[in-house]
Design a protein around this motif. Structure first.
Motif, short mmCIF file in Angstrom:
data_model
loop_
_atom_site.label_atom_id
_atom_site.label_comp_id
_atom_site.label_asym_id
_atom_site.label_seq_id
_atom_site.Cartn_x
_atom_site.Cartn_y
_atom_site.Cartn_z
N LEU A 78 0.78 -1.13 -0.03
CA LEU A 78 -0.18 0.14 -0.01
C LEU A 78 0.70 1.30 -0.03
CD1 LEU A 78 -2.62 -1.10 2.47
CD2 LEU A 78 -2.98 -0.79 -0.14
N HIS A 79 1.95 1.32 0.56
CA HIS A 79 3.04 2.49 0.50
C HIS A 79 3.40 2.45 -0.98
CE1 HIS A 79 6.75 4.79 1.65
NE2 HIS A 79 7.28 4.13 0.38
N GLU A 80 3.94 1.32 -1.58
CA GLU A 80 4.13 1.57 -2.96
C GLU A 80 2.87 1.91 -3.91
OE1 GLU A 80 7.19 1.66 -3.66
OE2 GLU A 80 7.83 0.81 -1.91
N MET A 81 1.85 1.62 -3.41
CA MET A 81 0.56 1.88 -4.14
C MET A 81 0.41 3.60 -3.95
SD MET A 81 -1.61 0.33 -5.88
CE MET A 81 -2.05 -1.22 -5.13
N GLY A 82 0.78 4.15 -2.96
CA GLY A 82 0.86 5.53 -2.81
C GLY A 82 1.62 6.15 -3.79
N HIS A 83 2.99 5.53 -3.88
CA HIS A 83 3.68 6.10 -5.21
C HIS A 83 3.01 5.92 -6.45
CE1 HIS A 83 7.33 7.03 -2.44
NE2 HIS A 83 7.36 5.73 -2.28
N LEU A 84 2.33 4.99 -6.60
CA LEU A 84 1.78 4.70 -7.67
C LEU A 84 0.57 5.81 -8.09
CD1 LEU A 84 0.43 1.26 -9.33
CD2 LEU A 84 -1.10 3.21 -9.35
N GLU A 102 7.95 12.91 -0.71
CA GLU A 102 6.99 11.79 -1.32
C GLU A 102 6.95 10.81 -0.46
OE1 GLU A 102 7.17 10.96 -5.45
OE2 GLU A 102 6.43 9.05 -5.19
N GLU A 103 8.09 10.40 0.02
CA GLU A 103 7.94 9.07 1.05
C GLU A 103 7.25 9.24 2.07
OE1 GLU A 103 9.07 6.33 0.38
OE2 GLU A 103 10.47 6.81 -1.57
N ASP A 104 7.01 10.50 2.62
CA ASP A 104 6.00 10.35 3.76
C ASP A 104 4.81 10.36 3.23
OD1 ASP A 104 8.46 11.05 5.59
OD2 ASP A 104 8.22 13.04 5.47
N SER A 122 16.03 10.04 0.62
CA SER A 122 14.55 10.61 0.33
C SER A 122 13.73 9.96 1.33
CB SER A 122 14.36 10.21 -1.04
OG SER A 122 14.27 9.01 -0.96
N HIS A 123 14.12 8.86 2.11
CA HIS A 123 13.08 8.38 3.25
C HIS A 123 13.53 9.09 4.64
CE1 HIS A 123 13.41 5.29 0.10
NE2 HIS A 123 12.22 5.01 0.40
N GLY A 124 12.59 9.30 5.24
CA GLY A 124 12.72 9.65 6.75
C GLY A 124 13.44 8.48 7.41
ZN LIG Z 1 8.67 4.58 -0.97
#
Ligand SMILES: [Zn+2]
Length: 277
Positions: A43-49, A62-64, A116-118
């Motif tokens: 679902l995190h990757e779905m967020g990027h999608l 974006e990662e947040d 780019s990630h927290g």
């Molecule tokens: Zn990510």
């Protein structure tokens, strides 16, 4: 927990019981941890999608935003059931980041300040805050067992409301109107697991039989007006990882991530023993 998740839980218990020595049998808590984090990762990757395909405006990192979209999607996919099992599942997702934070790592796995990630610790506290903020009256115990300081906890209900509102905005502007045909879909593909993945073929068979991955893909296809067909692929990567490739339109979850969740799940008793009563 949805029926598909229960199926996956049963499948993993059977898998572990039949394919491993008795000392390796997974405890139910460990299975729940693996399932919860596989779902959250997808679902995190779905967020990027969604950010890429729907060209969503992103203010901030974006990662947040992907963590927030992943969390709220996991939260809402559970329907209106708010029981102990549901909250345990949400805490599993936060605790994954606490375990990563505490895990000694080689330098190439370390998350640096410039990333780019927290930082792992920040992702842990962000998720703990969203969990608590979803219902502070019922979840008074969350700041205590997660160590979320009162200075942050005080505003978590506002953080949760902001994320919920953001998803409502996405659905309002990019949702598929009820009754209209689905023009583009997420197609699920499974590559054969590599020879180095322990119990790979059986693991693949069991995961496929649960339908969890298909349920996530179907929900996204039905909910959003996607501009093109995209792929959700489970594959071998050589390391634990997941990503969305916006050029090729492919969301990838590595089989090695499932094995990594299993390794970390074994740390849960130590982690939870350390919690205050
Ligand atoms: Zn990510």
């Amino acid at each position: 927990m949805r029926p598909s998740a229960i199926n996956l839980l049963s499948a993993l218990v059977l898998l572990s019981a039949s394919a491993s020595p008795p000392q390796d049998v997974l405890h139910a808590d460990e299975v729940r941890f693996i399932v919860a984090n596989a779902e959250f990762t997808l679902l995190h990757e779905m967020g990027h999608l969604l950010i890429a395909e729907l060209e969503l405006p992103v203010l901030g990192r974006e990662e947040d935003a992907a963590d927030q979209l992943g969390f709220i999607s996991l939260y809402l996919s559970n329907g209106h059931q708010r029981n102990a099992g549901f909250y345990a599942k949400l805490l599993d997702v936060a605790d994954y980041w606490r375990l990563e934070w505490q895990r000694p790592k080689p330098d190439n796995e370390e998350v640096h300040a410039w990333d780019s990630h927290g930082l792992d610790a920040q992702r842990f506290y962000n998720l703990a805050c969203l969990i608590y903020g979803s219902d502070p009256d019922v979840l008074e115990w969350v700041p205590e067992i997660t160590g979320l300081p009162v200075e942050r906890a005080l505003y978590c209900d506002q953080e949760y409301a902001q994320v919920r509102r953001a998803l409502a905005w996405v659905e309002q502007h990019h949702g598929r109107a009820p009754g209209t045909p689905i023009q583009h879909r997420l197609q699920v593909l499974y590559d054969p697991p590599g020879p180095r993945l322990e119990n790979g073929p059986r693991l693949l068979e069991q995961i496929r039989s649960t339908g969890v991955v298909e349920a996530i893909a179907a929900r996204a296809s039905e909910t959003y007006q996607l501009p093109r067909d995209v792929v959700l692929r489970l594959t071998n990567c050589g390391a634990s990882d997941a990503w969305y490739d916006r050029t090729g339109g492919e969301l990838v979850l590595c089989y090695e991530s499932l094995a990594h969740f299993q390794t970390l799940a074994r740390q849960l008793p130590r982690l939870r023993q350390a919690m205050p009563d």
